[in-house]
Write a protein that holds these residues in place. Structure first.
Motif, mmCIF file in Angstrom:
data_model
loop_
_atom_site.group_PDB
_atom_site.id
_atom_site.type_symbol
_atom_site.label_atom_id
_atom_site.label_comp_id
_atom_site.label_asym_id
_atom_site.label_seq_id
_atom_site.Cartn_x
_atom_site.Cartn_y
_atom_site.Cartn_z
ATOM 1 N N GLU A 261 0.831 -1.205 0.000
ATOM 2 C CA GLU A 261 0.000 0.000 0.000
ATOM 3 C C GLU A 261 0.872 1.264 0.000
ATOM 4 N N LYS A 262 1.987 1.236 0.757
ATOM 5 C CA LYS A 262 2.872 2.404 0.803
ATOM 6 C C LYS A 262 3.518 2.648 -0.564
ATOM 7 N N GLN A 263 3.933 1.559 -1.245
ATOM 8 C CA GLN A 263 4.515 1.695 -2.593
ATOM 9 C C GLN A 263 3.498 2.273 -3.568
ATOM 10 N N ALA A 264 2.267 1.734 -3.486
ATOM 11 C CA ALA A 264 1.214 2.187 -4.394
ATOM 12 C C ALA A 264 0.883 3.660 -4.148
ATOM 13 N N GLU A 265 0.869 4.067 -2.894
ATOM 14 C CA GLU A 265 0.583 5.472 -2.569
ATOM 15 C C GLU A 265 1.653 6.401 -3.162
ATOM 16 N N GLY A 266 2.942 5.977 -3.157
ATOM 17 C CA GLY A 266 4.009 6.786 -3.749
ATOM 18 C C GLY A 266 3.826 6.952 -5.251
ATOM 19 N N PHE A 267 3.487 5.821 -5.917
ATOM 20 C CA PHE A 267 3.230 5.879 -7.366
ATOM 21 C C PHE A 267 2.061 6.798 -7.672
ATOM 22 N N ASP A 269 0.943 9.317 -5.955
ATOM 23 C CA ASP A 269 1.326 10.740 -5.750
ATOM 24 C C ASP A 269 2.091 11.270 -6.972
ATOM 25 N N GLU A 270 3.039 10.461 -7.482
ATOM 26 C CA GLU A 270 3.802 10.906 -8.666
ATOM 27 C C GLU A 270 2.884 11.082 -9.872
ATOM 28 N N LYS A 311 7.551 10.312 -16.367
ATOM 29 C CA LYS A 311 8.157 8.987 -16.230
ATOM 30 C C LYS A 311 7.492 8.016 -17.191
ATOM 31 N N ASP A 312 8.267 7.027 -17.639
ATOM 32 C CA ASP A 312 7.704 5.962 -18.481
ATOM 33 C C ASP A 312 7.038 4.935 -17.560
ATOM 34 N N TRP A 313 5.735 5.051 -17.406
ATOM 35 C CA TRP A 313 4.982 4.196 -16.475
ATOM 36 C C TRP A 313 4.703 2.791 -17.007
ATOM 37 N N THR A 314 5.053 2.499 -18.237
ATOM 38 C CA THR A 314 4.819 1.152 -18.792
ATOM 39 C C THR A 314 5.730 0.123 -18.139
ATOM 40 N N LYS A 315 6.855 0.569 -17.590
ATOM 41 C CA LYS A 315 7.786 -0.364 -16.954
ATOM 42 C C LYS A 315 7.696 -0.340 -15.428
ATOM 43 N N VAL A 316 6.713 0.399 -14.939
ATOM 44 C CA VAL A 316 6.544 0.479 -13.475
ATOM 45 C C VAL A 316 5.347 -0.373 -13.050
#
Length: 540
Positions: A261-267, A269-270, A311-316
């Motif tokens: 959940e913390k990782q997803a929240e960072g993404f 926000d960006e 950012k290139d979000w296809t690789k995230v």
């Protein structure tokens, strides 16, 4: 029907209150007679003492004593009245009585008749009749008569085991062993007495057996209660272990989920920031594309044509945790933990169960080898460096530094604990009564010894045939010894760790067993620590 004289006589002996024959009759001052209890009760129920018959008043209650003459006459009348009662259906009646058949007192085997007390009187008075054979009343006279000779059965043939008459002894039973009925009666009565004694003995034995069965049931109930308590304790510990593992697993899963959940929240926000910038650029593009100012559009075209940096979000990707392996690992670890915990709890339960059979053991100085030193309370033994001058009795060990307990056991179960810590060598166990105590001894079950020992400070062995190395990881501090005599079992335990060390099984005990101790030689002081018999600690 009773005559008038008999009626008159009966009225003379009849209390006017209870209308029965006098009992302890007393005579009042006015001359009337009453039962003592009747007149006393009558006067107790009234305020004034009056005679029930003549109504004479006594202002002071008369002190009347029992009229002894009247009492004796009333008693005789009562007895004669009893004797004149008709015979009951199950009683023998007088053969002479014509109207009312009175109960017979005796039966005459010569006259072949039964008589009441009145009609029996001639047989007690007349000389010729006194010779007649009188017996207790018999209802069926044919049963006491010889059917062949019509004579009384007065004798007994021991050869043919039957009652006979006088003629039978001269004919059919001639030369047979003949005795009187009384002699045979006394013999058979004595036999019946023996039989009765045997029956009573059998009754006592069976009552004792009932008590033993009930006692066994009580012991079984106590064992069942202990087993239930132990099982509750074991399963409670296992449930706590499962609950603890479940809580730990939930914590791990929840922690992983929080990380995701913390990782997803960072993404997010960006992405939200990039969306804000793109929306701003979109607004600028819309605005300039609608302008009519040619110069303005051309001057700003280059700066707004290029999109803002993103950012290139296809690789995230957001890492999605897999819990299958986590659960599998947790379950595997739980299995190991449960297995370990279950063995631990079972060991504790087993030792608690056998500790219930604790016995008080003290050392027997008459068996102690002269090098041994015993404490005054008989609970400690060590090997000294001076040999004492003691009598060489048959019970004493002569060469090996051994000693037995005073207490012997020939049935049931018993348990005791011995502190062995701080020593480099020792023997502990049980021995039968007939063991060899002189010279060198061999600790083997076939020689009457069931023991374990320590040698060289770290070699623990069960002295079987052959000896068995014991799985002891750390130095033993306290050894528990348990014996089930009927089961033929001798078991040893490490009390501190609750670990079962070794068991001798299938033993056939036929003699008394004694606790056995050998503190081993002094060894220059290296092995000076004593063996100590300790009371069991039931608090664990």
């Amino acid at each position: 029907m009773a005559s008038s004289s008999s009626l008159h006589s009966e009225e003379q002996f009849q209390c006017s209150i209870c209308l029965d024959v006098f009992t302890d009759p007393i005579t009042t001052p006015c001359g009337h007679n009453y039962c003592n209890a009747c007149i006393t009760q009558h006067w107790d129920s009234t305020h004034v003492c009056k005679c029930p018959l003549c109504q004479e008043t006594f202002y002071i209650r008369p002190k009347c004593s029992v009229n002894k003459i009247l009492a004796e006459m009333a008693d005789q009348f009562r007895k004669s009245k009893e004797l004149k009662k008709p015979a009951k259906p199950d009683e023998v009646s007088c053969d002479v009585c014509t109207e009312t058949k009175i109960k017979a007192m005796k039966t005459c085997l010569v006259c072949l008749a039964s008589y009441c007390e009145t009609h029996l009187e001639p047989h007690l008075r007349a000389t010729a009749l006194k010779r007649h054979k009188l017996i207790d009343p018999v209802k069926n006279l044919e049963d006491v008569m010889c059917k062949k000779h019509d004579r009384p059965l007065e004798l007994f043939c021991k050869t043919d085991h039957m009652c006979v008459c006088q003629f039978c002894t001269q004919l059919d039973h001639k030369s047979h062993q003949i005795v009187s009925l009384k002699e045979e009666y006394n013999g058979k009565k004595a036999e019946l007495g023996k039989t009765e004694a045997e029956v009573q003995k059998m009754i006592r034995e069976r009552r004792l057996t009932i008590q033993e069965v009930k006692h066994t049931v009580e012991l079984s109930k106590e064992d069942a209660d202990r087993e239930i308590a132990d099982s509750v304790q074991v399963f409670t510990a296992l449930v706590r272990c499962i609950q603890r593992s479940q809580a730990e697993l939930i914590d791990v899963i929840e922690e992983k989920q929080k990380t995701t959940e913390k990782q997803a929240e960072g993404f997010i926000d960006e992405l939200q920031q990039e969306i804000t910038q793109l929306e701003k650029r979109s607004s600028e593009l819309k605005q300039i594309s609608h302008t009519e100012d040619h110069l303005h559009l051309l001057q700003n075209f280059t700066s707004i044509k290029t999109p803002p940096p993103t950012k290139d979000w296809t690789k995230v990707n957001v890492h999605q945790s897999s819990y299958v392996r986590t659960v599998r690992t947790a379950v595997a670890q739980l299995e190991k933990t449960l297995s370990k915990e279950m063995k631990k709890q079972l060991r504790h339960a087993e030792l608690r169960r056998i500790q219930q059979y604790e016995v008080d053991v003290t050392l027997d100085p008459d068996t102690a080898q002269p090098w041994l030193i015993l404490s005054e309370d008989g609970k400690q033994v060590s090997c000294g460096n001076v040999r004492k001058n003691l009598p060489d009795n048959t019970e004493r060990f002569s060469q090996c530094p051994c000693v037995l307990g005073k207490q012997s056991f020939s049935s049931g179960r018993f348990y005791f604990e011995v502190q062995v810590g701080g020593k480099t060598a020792w023997d502990v166990g049980v021995a039968r009564e007939s063991i060899n105590r002189k010279g060198t001894i061999s600790l083997r079950p076939n020689n009457g010894y069931w023991t374990i020992w320590l040698r060289n400070g770290n070699e623990y062995m069960a002295i079987a045939g052959p000896s068995v190395l014991l799985p002891v990881r750390e130095e033993l501090q306290t050894v528990g010894v348990f014996v089930d005599y009927e089961e033929g079992l001798v078991s040893f335990y490490d009390v501190e760790t609750r670990v079962h060390l070794y068991s001798f099984t299938g033993c056939s005990f036929t003699e008394k067993l004694y606790p056995y101790f050998n503190p081993s030689p002094y060894d220059g002081g290296k092995n000076s620590a004593p063996l100590i018999i300790y009371p069991v600690n039931h608090s664990d």
